[in-house]
Scaffold this active site. Structure first.
Site, PDB file in Angstrom:
ATOM      1  N   THR A  29       0.837  -1.215   0.000  1.00 52.23           N
ATOM      2  CA  THR A  29       0.000   0.000   0.000  1.00 52.23           C
ATOM      3  C   THR A  29       0.872   1.265   0.000  1.00 52.23           C
ATOM      4  O   THR A  29       2.017   1.238   0.481  1.00 52.23           O
ATOM      5  CB  THR A  29      -0.909   0.023   1.252  1.00 52.23           C
ATOM      6  OG1 THR A  29      -1.495   1.322   1.382  1.00 52.23           O
ATOM      7  CG2 THR A  29      -0.137  -0.260   2.535  1.00 52.23           C
ATOM      8  N   ASP A  30       0.306   2.370  -0.484  1.00 50.77           N
ATOM      9  CA  ASP A  30       1.025   3.663  -0.416  1.00 50.77           C
ATOM     10  C   ASP A  30       1.199   4.131   1.028  1.00 50.77           C
ATOM     11  O   ASP A  30       2.046   4.981   1.318  1.00 50.77           O
ATOM     12  CB  ASP A  30       0.314   4.743  -1.255  1.00 50.77           C
ATOM     13  CG  ASP A  30      -1.111   5.060  -0.808  1.00 50.77           C
ATOM     14  OD1 ASP A  30      -1.647   4.374   0.090  1.00 50.77           O
ATOM     15  OD2 ASP A  30      -1.706   6.008  -1.379  1.00 50.77           O
ATOM     16  N   GLU A  31       0.397   3.553   1.947  1.00 50.27           N
ATOM     17  CA  GLU A  31       0.453   4.031   3.334  1.00 50.27           C
ATOM     18  C   GLU A  31       1.802   3.724   3.993  1.00 50.27           C
ATOM     19  O   GLU A  31       2.149   4.319   5.006  1.00 50.27           O
ATOM     20  CB  GLU A  31      -0.705   3.448   4.155  1.00 50.27           C
ATOM     21  CG  GLU A  31      -2.043   3.871   3.573  1.00 50.27           C
ATOM     22  CD  GLU A  31      -3.237   3.634   4.484  1.00 50.27           C
ATOM     23  OE1 GLU A  31      -3.042   3.579   5.709  1.00 50.27           O
ATOM     24  OE2 GLU A  31      -4.351   3.526   3.959  1.00 50.27           O
ATOM     25  N   TYR A  46      -1.856  -0.670  11.040  1.00 47.44           N
ATOM     26  CA  TYR A  46      -2.074  -1.270   9.715  1.00 47.44           C
ATOM     27  C   TYR A  46      -0.855  -1.058   8.827  1.00 47.44           C
ATOM     28  O   TYR A  46      -0.280  -2.018   8.296  1.00 47.44           O
ATOM     29  CB  TYR A  46      -3.322  -0.654   9.056  1.00 47.44           C
ATOM     30  CG  TYR A  46      -3.411  -0.905   7.557  1.00 47.44           C
ATOM     31  CD1 TYR A  46      -3.648  -2.180   7.068  1.00 47.44           C
ATOM     32  CD2 TYR A  46      -3.237   0.140   6.641  1.00 47.44           C
ATOM     33  CE1 TYR A  46      -3.711  -2.415   5.686  1.00 47.44           C
ATOM     34  CE2 TYR A  46      -3.304  -0.089   5.269  1.00 47.44           C
ATOM     35  CZ  TYR A  46      -3.539  -1.364   4.801  1.00 47.44           C
ATOM     36  OH  TYR A  46      -3.593  -1.593   3.439  1.00 47.44           O
ATOM     37  N   LYS A  58       1.961  -3.670   7.148  1.00 52.18           N
ATOM     38  CA  LYS A  58       2.207  -3.797   5.701  1.00 52.18           C
ATOM     39  C   LYS A  58       3.688  -3.541   5.387  1.00 52.18           C
ATOM     40  O   LYS A  58       4.286  -4.239   4.568  1.00 52.18           O
ATOM     41  CB  LYS A  58       1.334  -2.814   4.918  1.00 52.18           C
ATOM     42  CG  LYS A  58      -0.168  -3.027   5.050  1.00 52.18           C
ATOM     43  CD  LYS A  58      -0.648  -4.334   4.481  1.00 52.18           C
ATOM     44  CE  LYS A  58      -0.598  -4.383   2.970  1.00 52.18           C
ATOM     45  NZ  LYS A  58      -1.158  -5.653   2.443  1.00 52.18           N
TER      46      LYS A  58
END
Ligand code: NAD
Length: 321
Positions: free
Chosen positions: A117-119, A138, A142
């Protein structure tokens, strides 16, 4: 081609199964069917299905039996608010589950596509080589999984890539997530809770575009741990998106500002070395609204979930319960 889709009964995974079907591929879907995974999401698709946990031995057995050439891993705990409320499942599924898949790749020689993810970049604009700077349980889970993928490529020479999509929206997204929540709550005549001042900015991508870009990468990728960012290229604040949803629906959206989420990133933003077309946000929102309008049977049973009902569900019941 023999493709196994882990987490294929979820939002992006099921869109990816549809994309594979368009290309004449009938994949094996392996999914635990948690609250977010539903066989309804795979309605009218051509697939085999095994119910199972990516953290279990059963995964190794399913891989030994099916002998996939490619494994794509969408299986994850995905909702940031839930990760604040109860982080443990994020550690076990997102990190230990990924390591279990990587262990299988050492023995069964498949190409592994890890969906990140970009997060993981935090608030700073990231290119594929930028440092990881996660803010939530979260995104920390990741980022950890991504590091294990890199370590397995280096140590065991497994063939793998990491794909980092930005915020996806579209049909079959669980109503705890912002866009379906805003659409459904407006249809029901309820207010839409917005964290903080609503100026947090995300980069929006229509889910069918993500499915297509991932499927293209099966043919195009290098397999030595490369990272592929796939931003939507359409950065809008949450408030801008709510306004656009109201315009598309032709209805007044009642916004209620609520306490900001702890650790809330103000923006996500990535660049990419890839070239691809994307659906403009307004057009994607129109398709999404139409889908939720025409598929009430899909979302009606889901709207008692506390992450749909409560304004700040992460603040109720305490962390670590
Ligand atoms: N939705 C987004 O905007 C977005 C953006 C970037 C990256 N991602 C990533 O894409 C992937 C898919 O996201 P999504 O939005 O489709 O998620 P989702 O929550 O809709 O679906 C997750 C799926 O994984 C399955 N699953 C969960 N735990 C499992 C386990 N232990 N074993 C087997 N299956 C399990 C669930 O049953 C469900 O079908 C995730 O890795 C997520 O981090 C999502």
């Amino acid at each position: 081609m023999r493709v196994m889709v882990l987490g294929g009964a979820g939002f992006i995974g099921s869109a990816f199964v549809r994309e594979l079907n368009k290309r004449g591929i009938r994949p094996l879907v392996y999914d635990l069917l948690t609250y977010a995974g539903r066989l309804e999401n795979l309605k009218d698709t051509d697939h085999e299905f095994v119910k199972g946990d990516i953290r279990d031995e059963k995964l190794q057995e399913a891989i030994a039996k099916y002998r996939p050439e490619v494994v794509v891993n969408f299986a994850a705990e995905t909702h940031v608010d839930r990760s604040i409320y109860k982080p443990q499942d994020f550690l076990t599924t997102n990190i230990l589950g990924t390591v279990n898949v990587l262990d299988a790749s050492r023995h069964y020689n498949f190409k592994y596509i890890h969906i990140s993810t970009d997060e993981v970049y935090g608030e700073e604009c990231g290119n594929e080589n930028s440092p990881l700077n996660p803010s939530s349980p979260y995104s920390a889970s990741k980022a950890s999984a991504d590091l294990f993928v890199r370590a397995y490529v280096r140590t065991y020479k497994v063939e793998a890539i990491i794909i980092r999509p930005s915020n996806n929206y579209g049909p079959r997204q669980f109503p705890e997530k912002f866009i379906p929540k805003a659409i459904i709550r407006t249809l029901l005549g309820l207010h839409v809770p917005i964290y903080g001042d609503g100026k947090a900015e995300r980069d929006w991508m229509f889910v069918e575009d993500t499915g297509r870009i991932i499927a293209d990468l099966i043919e195009k990728a290098e397999w030595s741990g490369e990272v592929y960012n796939i931003p939507g290229g359409q950065r809008y604040s949450v408030l801008d998106v709510v306004k656009m949803i109201g315009e598309v629906m032709g209805r007044e959206v009642e916004v209620r500002f609520v306490n900001d989420r702890p650790g809330h990133d103000r923006r996500y933003c990535m660049t990419t070395g890839l070239r691809y077309e994307v659906t403009p946000l307004r057009e994607g929102l129109r398709k999404t609204v139409e889908w939720y309008l025409n598929n009430r049977w899909w979302w009606k049973p889901l709207i008692k979930d506390r992450f749909f009902v409560e304004d700040e569900p992460w603040s109720k019941g305490g962390v670590n319960t």
